[in-house]
Design an enzyme around this catalytic site. Structure first.
Site, PDB file in Angstrom:
ATOM      1  N   CYS A 120       0.867  -1.174   0.000  1.00 20.15           N
ATOM      2  CA  CYS A 120       0.000   0.000   0.000  1.00 20.15           C
ATOM      3  C   CYS A 120       0.902   1.222   0.000  1.00 20.15           C
ATOM      4  CB  CYS A 120      -0.872  -0.002   1.256  1.00 20.15           C
ATOM      5  SG  CYS A 120      -2.205   1.206   1.168  1.00 20.15           S
ATOM      6  N   CYS A 130      -3.793   5.969   0.060  1.00 23.81           N
ATOM      7  CA  CYS A 130      -3.292   4.646  -0.312  1.00 23.81           C
ATOM      8  C   CYS A 130      -2.792   4.564  -1.755  1.00 23.81           C
ATOM      9  CB  CYS A 130      -4.377   3.599  -0.080  1.00 23.81           C
ATOM     10  SG  CYS A 130      -4.900   3.542   1.639  1.00 23.81           S
ATOM     11  N   LYS A 204     -12.126  -4.763   2.584  1.00 20.51           N
ATOM     12  CA  LYS A 204     -11.522  -3.819   3.528  1.00 20.51           C
ATOM     13  C   LYS A 204     -12.448  -2.621   3.660  1.00 20.51           C
ATOM     14  CE  LYS A 204      -7.353  -1.138   4.329  1.00 20.51           C
ATOM     15  NZ  LYS A 204      -6.023  -0.795   3.814  1.00 20.51           N
ATOM     16  N   ARG A 214      -3.012   4.192  12.347  1.00 19.84           N
ATOM     17  CA  ARG A 214      -2.538   5.375  11.612  1.00 19.84           C
ATOM     18  C   ARG A 214      -1.542   6.166  12.447  1.00 19.84           C
ATOM     19  NH1 ARG A 214      -8.286   6.576   8.536  1.00 19.84           N
ATOM     20  NH2 ARG A 214      -8.233   4.608   7.362  1.00 19.84           N
ATOM     21  N   ARG A 226     -10.983   7.881   3.361  1.00 16.86           N
ATOM     22  CA  ARG A 226     -10.779   6.783   2.413  1.00 16.86           C
ATOM     23  C   ARG A 226     -12.086   6.194   1.893  1.00 16.86           C
ATOM     24  NH1 ARG A 226      -5.542   6.799   3.711  1.00 16.86           N
ATOM     25  NH2 ARG A 226      -4.645   5.839   5.571  1.00 16.86           N
ATOM     26  N   GLU A 242     -16.218  -7.972  -4.089  1.00 18.45           N
ATOM     27  CA  GLU A 242     -14.772  -7.701  -3.996  1.00 18.45           C
ATOM     28  C   GLU A 242     -14.000  -9.009  -3.854  1.00 18.45           C
ATOM     29  OE1 GLU A 242     -13.091  -4.904  -4.233  1.00 18.45           O
ATOM     30  OE2 GLU A 242     -14.394  -3.223  -3.686  1.00 18.45           O
ATOM     31  N   LYS A 257     -11.591  -7.331   6.780  1.00 20.57           N
ATOM     32  CA  LYS A 257     -10.959  -6.406   7.716  1.00 20.57           C
ATOM     33  C   LYS A 257     -11.851  -5.211   7.948  1.00 20.57           C
ATOM     34  CE  LYS A 257      -7.113  -3.287   7.907  1.00 20.57           C
ATOM     35  NZ  LYS A 257      -6.422  -2.378   7.080  1.00 20.57           N
ATOM     36  N   SER A 283      -6.172  -2.639  14.700  1.00 22.70           N
ATOM     37  CA  SER A 283      -5.600  -1.854  15.797  1.00 22.70           C
ATOM     38  C   SER A 283      -6.641  -1.354  16.790  1.00 22.70           C
ATOM     39  CB  SER A 283      -4.816  -0.685  15.207  1.00 22.70           C
ATOM     40  OG  SER A 283      -5.655   0.131  14.412  1.00 22.70           O
ATOM     41  N   TYR A 322      -2.450  -8.172  16.698  1.00 25.02           N
ATOM     42  CA  TYR A 322      -1.378  -7.632  17.533  1.00 25.02           C
ATOM     43  C   TYR A 322      -1.261  -8.417  18.831  1.00 25.02           C
ATOM     44  CZ  TYR A 322      -2.054  -3.967  14.126  1.00 25.02           C
ATOM     45  OH  TYR A 322      -2.172  -3.296  12.937  1.00 25.02           O
TER      46      TYR A 322
END
Ligand code: PBG
Length: 334
Positions: A120, A130, A204, A214, A226, A242, A257, A283, A322
């Site tokens: 990206c 992006c 996404k 970010r 976005r 998609e 996501k 995140s 994470y």
């Protein structure tokens, strides 16, 4: 009382019977650990919004990757923060870029660890978008950000090829540019990298859950948002389109996501498609659990296990999270 009386409690009576009847489980085998690595950094730096995660230097990255490797985590996902950003996002595809350096260094030390690179431009462009932005009248008049799809595609493919050359096992296009999987597949194959696989960020969503990322990747858009290229959060059918297009274009693995607020999408994808499905426990999902845990409002380890189980239960094969390192430590009794 009328018979029969159903009593499922009989099957929950102690840990052994619960263990015996458990329908879903996850193991270290299914986890991918994301890492942030910053060009020219000399030490690791904490990220306020992602407690326990760091912007790594090449050196600290390697020691953390080693931990993941020893714990049996099969794959890592790399995000890079360049020393300088520009309009063309050149840090993403220059041969000595930070992702290229990190990939080569990891593969040298841990040849069988799966290295996945995000593909990206948002971490690398001065706009924080992006891809390359169409700076035209209609975008200004409507105050909307439009990606120049062709220009973006060329650069994404260039980036993917440079990661493959550095030794990446898998590339993960995440710019939501139309046709990105197909062009990346073509360029990889033309250059002898037909063994490099593609995990596409297919579904996404334009999500608020990316906020902490970010900060970590220094990739917040400098203007606009976005929503002209990422999926509308309310949509299911477009997500399936998609995914179908990405499979047709040659994606080996497709991704949904975020994960937690999109379990229905994971489930539908599972019922419709036979390719492996990855879910990105993003995140914001991590930050919510961590911050509530720090405040003592919930047990963050137990909550994490519940969340990862639910993502598996919904049908994901792979979970990018994470939490991977801490959960692997827990599962290994460390
Ligand atoms: C794009 C990218 C993003 C994430 C992964 N890849 C950010 C975005 O679309 O703004 C977000 C992951 C997360 O929130 O953990 N390079």
């Amino acid at each position: 009382m009328a018979y029969p009386i159903h009593q499922l409690k009989r099957l929950r009576k102690n840990a052994n019977i619960r263990r015996m009847l458990r329908e879903t489980s996850f193991s270290v085998d299914n986890l991918v650990m994301p890492f942030f690595v910053k060009e020219q950094a000399s030490s690791k730096k904490t990220i306020d919004a992602l407690p326990g995660q760091f912007q790594h230097s090449l050196k600290t990255l390697l020691s953390e990757v080693k931990q993941a490797y020893i714990l049996g985590i099969p794959a890592v996902l790399l995000f890079g923060i360049p020393a300088r950003k520009d309009l063309q996002g050149s840090g993403a595809y220059t041969e000595e870029g930070i992702i290229q350096q990190a990939t080569a260094a990891i593969k040298k030390k841990f040849p069988d660890l799966i290295v996945i690179t995000d593909v990206c431009l948002c971490e690398f462009t001065s706009t924080g978008h992006c891809g390359i932005i169409k700076d035209n009248l209609s975008s200004k008049r409507l105050n909307q950000v439009y990606l120049d799809n062709e220009a973006t595609l060329t650069l994404l493919a260039k980036a993917a090829l440079s990661y493959a050359k550095a030794g990446a096992d898998m590339v993960a296009p995440s710019a939501m540019a139309d046709g990105q999987v197909s062009l990346i597949r073509k360029i990889l194959d033309e250059n002898g990298f037909n063994h490099v696989s593609i995990m596409s960020y297919s579904a996404k969503y334009a999500s608020s859950f990316y906020g902490p990322f970010r900060q970590a990747a220094e990739s917040a858009p400098k203007f606009g948002d976005r929503r002209t290229y990422q999926l509308d959060v309310a949509n299911t059918r477009q997500a399936m389109q998609e995914i179908a297009y990405d499979i047709e274009e040659g994606a080996d693995i497709v991704m949904v996501k975020p994960a937690l607020a999109y379990l229905d999408i994971i489930w539908q994808a599972r019922t419709k498609f036979n390719v492996p499905i990855a879910a990105y426990n993003v995140s914001g999902e991590y930050a919510m659990v961590k911050s509530a845990g720090q405040l003592g409002w919930l047990n963050s380890l137990e909550t994490t296990k519940e969340i990862l189980t639910s993502i598996k239960r919904a049908g994901a094969d792979i979970i990018i999270t994470y939490h991977a390192l801490e959960i692997a430590k827990y599962l290994r009794g460390k």
